[in-house]
Design an enzyme around this catalytic site. Structure first.
Site, PDB file in Angstrom:
ATOM      1  N   GLY A 168       0.811  -1.207   0.000  1.00  0.00           N
ATOM      2  CA  GLY A 168       0.000   0.000   0.000  1.00  0.00           C
ATOM      3  C   GLY A 168       0.846   1.260   0.000  1.00  0.00           C
ATOM      4  O   GLY A 168       2.062   1.218   0.229  1.00  0.00           O
ATOM      5  N   CYS A 169       0.209   2.382  -0.243  1.00  0.00           N
ATOM      6  CA  CYS A 169       0.938   3.643  -0.352  1.00  0.00           C
ATOM      7  C   CYS A 169       1.519   4.075   0.996  1.00  0.00           C
ATOM      8  O   CYS A 169       2.716   4.352   1.104  1.00  0.00           O
ATOM      9  CB  CYS A 169       0.044   4.726  -0.953  1.00  0.00           C
ATOM     10  SG  CYS A 169      -1.546   4.946  -0.141  1.00  0.00           S
ATOM     11  N   TYR A 170       0.682   4.133   2.032  1.00  0.00           N
ATOM     12  CA  TYR A 170       1.202   4.506   3.350  1.00  0.00           C
ATOM     13  C   TYR A 170       2.265   3.507   3.835  1.00  0.00           C
ATOM     14  O   TYR A 170       3.310   3.915   4.341  1.00  0.00           O
ATOM     15  CB  TYR A 170       0.071   4.595   4.377  1.00  0.00           C
ATOM     16  CG  TYR A 170      -0.815   5.818   4.266  1.00  0.00           C
ATOM     17  CD1 TYR A 170      -0.291   7.103   4.413  1.00  0.00           C
ATOM     18  CD2 TYR A 170      -2.182   5.703   4.055  1.00  0.00           C
ATOM     19  CE1 TYR A 170      -1.115   8.227   4.342  1.00  0.00           C
ATOM     20  CE2 TYR A 170      -3.004   6.826   3.991  1.00  0.00           C
ATOM     21  CZ  TYR A 170      -2.468   8.082   4.132  1.00  0.00           C
ATOM     22  OH  TYR A 170      -3.276   9.183   4.075  1.00  0.00           O
ATOM     23  N   THR A 220       4.314   1.749   2.120  1.00  0.00           N
ATOM     24  CA  THR A 220       5.557   1.913   1.373  1.00  0.00           C
ATOM     25  C   THR A 220       6.396   3.045   1.957  1.00  0.00           C
ATOM     26  O   THR A 220       7.590   2.873   2.244  1.00  0.00           O
ATOM     27  CB  THR A 220       5.252   2.187  -0.111  1.00  0.00           C
ATOM     28  OG1 THR A 220       4.608   1.028  -0.653  1.00  0.00           O
ATOM     29  CG2 THR A 220       6.512   2.494  -0.896  1.00  0.00           C
TER      30      THR A 220
END
Lengths: 344, 344, 344, 344
Positions: B147-149, B151
């Site tokens: 996921g973005c967060y 990462t």
């Protein structure tokens, strides 16, 4: 003269200064008699700020001269860069003027600490001790207006510290500010193309507002408090959010915090506590003197997260300065500050 | 057919999907053979995304049909909302396709935990165990893209955890995201007038990316790690900054961290470590696959502050998915990802 | 050296310069051998532009010295403020270098007109005549790259003028630009707090790009063309929209214009004509070399409205400069310019 | 009841409605007795608009019921979508209420024209004729508040038309609006990621405000006036700029226009005319009821460019509605509208 208190604003061409002008337009007991700028004396204020066209009766900027100010005004707002007020305020006080200082020069009681964080020569100690730091008392002549970050942070922390609910040594403040906080000076830091669509951290653990926050927390906690404090620039003009983290001394839940804070701030018209599980956003106080606060408690980690928002130019500067003037004069605290937030 | 790997993109009308299209245009080994949208099948992609006019050879959106996809493609990127991939991916795998899933449905090894945080029915356990979570290994068929967060957070934390320099139980992550992370669906939450000049906190300690972060940190620390995690919406389209706080196990300074991280990330072309005392800003990675990291250590509190930034749509989604495809195929990790950040 | 054309960039610390660096990273036939800045020689480029960290092999900024440049490069891009190229370019040409000038100093054939609009001393006439203004020809050594406003305006107007469909004397151009067009210099004009949530008009009928547009329109119309031209600053970083108004010579409808322009721009890969009734937005070309155009005809007034958009930093500066280099070298026009617009 | 006029606001959960609430807080003669929303009746207004927390005494939203409103209020502001007021206002008038309608349903005297541009069934002709369109007269009961684009456009054009200085058939208006003008409804059009860093044209020559502008211009010019009118969405929340082009009937210069307009608007406190060569920007009126106007004349083309700016939510909607109420009641025009623009 119609019996109003006469106010002069030093630093009228900064963002704090023009906000004082905006807000004071609706103050029933105050009239602006001099707008002052060291750099633009003699010019019309609307040349640099066309939004003020036809607003002021006297719109020619004056120079900085304590004697001249004393002839025109009863109270002076000094919305100057730090380092300038340190020299100017003593002259104003000696000329018999009341002073509300927004510069930061008189917020730390300890001159050595001032010099360490501000990198300027400290004002004489007598003035540091004379300055009343945003206290809620009448009859004083010289108020040092709290800083923008400290205002959002302290309003979010003080009730919990005072109640002994959180561990002072665990406090971490992650603060975010709009760009107006950097002032109107030009630099690459505030260039639109560098800020827009960008989120930046700066001065981590080095911001000059840290000792101001710690001084008050230490007073309240009764022990030396040291915090971790990060400042960020958000791509917006106004607004500060302080997201505050602390370990709790017991298993309080969100409703507990809501009730503690609502009780603490009873009779304090500019603090609004959100319901449990609801967090305020900066725009919900924009253009107004409110500080809105919300809470998230976490049983998994035993920490509370406190979200506190203000408009940095109003509650963080000009609005609070007027509020302090009201208290100093023994007036109703809300005079001239009945601004509903501008939304959207 | 010229020997390129044929790729299909499910969810081509979401922001992750169109970013995959953008990035894959410059990939030497991949050609897009099908752009797929359950809601817009039959339409031209440029009707909804005019920026893609004249970009794709085949610009008619296909519907979602595993068999049809298997006839057209070798690999499928599933850039779908969570809950959708859980059902679709097993069909795609059974049809013999390689899959890179961007949905989040296969990131947690524990189905019960998935259901607790995602509020959807978990995929069958066999698939949860089969999914490879962003590991750097060749030859697998099914990758669950981080996921973005997670990462931004994990790239900022893993080296320090692995080195034993920080206390896992002290970790607090204050994360800020641009609005594209919320997807292209319409809601009041993403209305321009509600976001612009506004800074919001949301889902404090409740974001579904929390267990994903904790799962990896626990693996590395060798003990159960529980974090405090706050998500904020910043008034910008792209970018995530994770400002990470942790207590240090010793008196490390900023240069120590710089060296530790540079060593750890040697040979990892998409992580750039800033010099001591310098912090990255989100725009410095915009449009690119970089993650940039900086450090502030504080002797006063014994804490380190780690600032980690990514472009949420690239490194936090489409770019990392391509990077993972490259690794999965045994190709050079940087293929098709040589995008210099777009600045300003 | 691997046989690539060696390029130097003068003005590497301006927005046009860093965009040349970004775009040239993907050019197969060009390598950057010198990044040059008069103000920052000796510094690393990533000190001022951290997004370029680890991008360039040689990242030390050189000073401006024609002989030194000639030793390192075959072609020079001069992305300098107007007035600087006027003096520098002759030295570069005499040193045997090819030049693509982005400054504006060589766009007007008439030196007197240059001095009237630019308020600088004009280059010698021999150079003004030698400069090829964005023509699509191979084998020349010195190209004067068209300006950002002229590019959006002329691509929107030329086909209709050449076809005789509109009245030249009726042309009104209402142009809007992002702030990057003002360059990276600091001033109150580009201060974030002054630009954000603000829309401004400036230099109405006085912008130095007016004679450049009129020079080309006059050439094509075969009669002196004088236009009304307004420039606005929009609160965004990139993008230009020219909204163009003209009286029509006959009752053409939108489809007529679509067909006329599609025919005219056949084989011109960077111009995209929207369908009848559809208008392009600036973000649909962001980060790319496209110019997108749409039309509205009005039977009530007999006028056509033409909407033309570009990314001012790419098609309006660095991208078009590379496109012109490609044409000048006899290469495929699209080399190194295959950037899909970045959206959102 | 303390003798104040009791006001109800239909559409209190739209942007026009909440702005009426904000502005009326400082009106000395008006109290809000009912906030009304068809969609959210029974809810607290601060649930949808937390910025209104603790602002209103009665903060429960009422439903739409003419009889109930008549029991609570003397005047109703109908800040409803077009098509809704057409049916509601007749009921309110019959219930004996004064009405200020912000919807647009009663601005065109010709019902057929309304239906052509608005695509709704027109109100009965008797009401269309009864509605007073923003006239400056006392004693009427029903005012149709002018639209946002017409306000900026007409204030910029009327003095020149009335003086016969410009050619009516030559008028071209290039208008730009902030996103709040699109209302609070959710759609892809107002998605932050689609608007930010984007500039769009829409409804060229098709906006429903065109006949409203032409109706007034025709009245004043004494001949049928047809204009070219373009609307654009700018990436900002508030503000409209109308950039107006017209051919002049003589060689007037900028100072001539300044004097003509200052004379025309003498005694009109909300119109401010900039000095010759100075153009207003939208932020200079933000949050206030001002309309600021500037001029550029061009001897080369014989045209004048008029720049007129307003805050679309204040002067373009709620502020002007209150101003019209003041005039209708025979009160001082500026009552409750003394808001200095919020800057920055």
């Amino acid at each position: 003269m119609d019996g109003k208190l006469r106010a002069a604003i030093v630093g009228s061409t900064g963002y704090g200064g023009v906000e004082l002008i905006r807000l004071l337009q609706s103050h029933p007991n105050v009239e602006i008699t001099s707008v002052i700028s060291s750099s633009s004396a003699g010019a019309l204020i609307e040349e640099g700020f066309p939004h003020l066209t036809e607003i002021l009766e006297n719109n020619v900027l004056d120079g900085v001269d304590a004697a001249e100010i004393a002839g025109k005004a009863d109270v002076v707002f000094t919305a100057t860069p730090s380092g300038v007020s340190a020299k100017l305020v003593p002259q104003l006080l000696e000329a018999g003027l009341k002073v509300v200082d927004l510069s930061g020069d008189f917020r730390l009681r300890d001159g050595a600490e001032y010099e360490q964080w501000y990198k300027h020569t400290a004002p004489e100690d007598i003035y540091l001790q004379q300055a009343v730091y945003g206290e809620r008392v009448a009859g004083v002549d010289f108020i040092s207006n709290p800083g923008c970050y400290p205002t959002a942070t302290l309003l979010g922390l003080v009730p919990a510290i005072e109640a002994g609910w959180i561990k002072p040594e665990s406090i971490i403040v992650d603060a975010k500010s709009g760009v107006s906080g950097a002032g109107r000076g030009t630099s690459l830091t505030v260039h639109y193309a560098e800020i827009n669509e960008n989120f930046k951290a700066y001065k981590i653990n080095k911001h000059q507002h840290i000792p101001e926050i710690e001084q008050t927390l230490t007073d309240i906690a009764g022990e030396k408090v040291t915090i971790t404090f990060t400042t960020h620039l958000a791509p917006m003009t106004r607004g500060i959010m302080a997201t505050i983290y602390a370990g709790m001394n017991d298993q309080y839940n969100e409703q507990d915090f809501v009730e503690l804070y609502r009780k603490y701030y009873t009779g304090r018209p500019f603090v609004r506590i959100r319901n449990a599980g609801v967090f305020p956003a900066t725009k919900e106080v924009s253009g107004s003197n409110y500080c809105d606060i919300g809470f998230a408690t976490d049983v998994r980690t035993g920490r509370v997260t406190i979200v506190s928002v203000i408009d940095n130019v109003v509650k963080g500067a000009a609005g609070q300065a007027i509020q302090n003037l009201n208290l100093m004069m023994g007036w109703e605290e809300t005079l001239g500050l009945g601004y509903t937030p501008v939304y959207p």
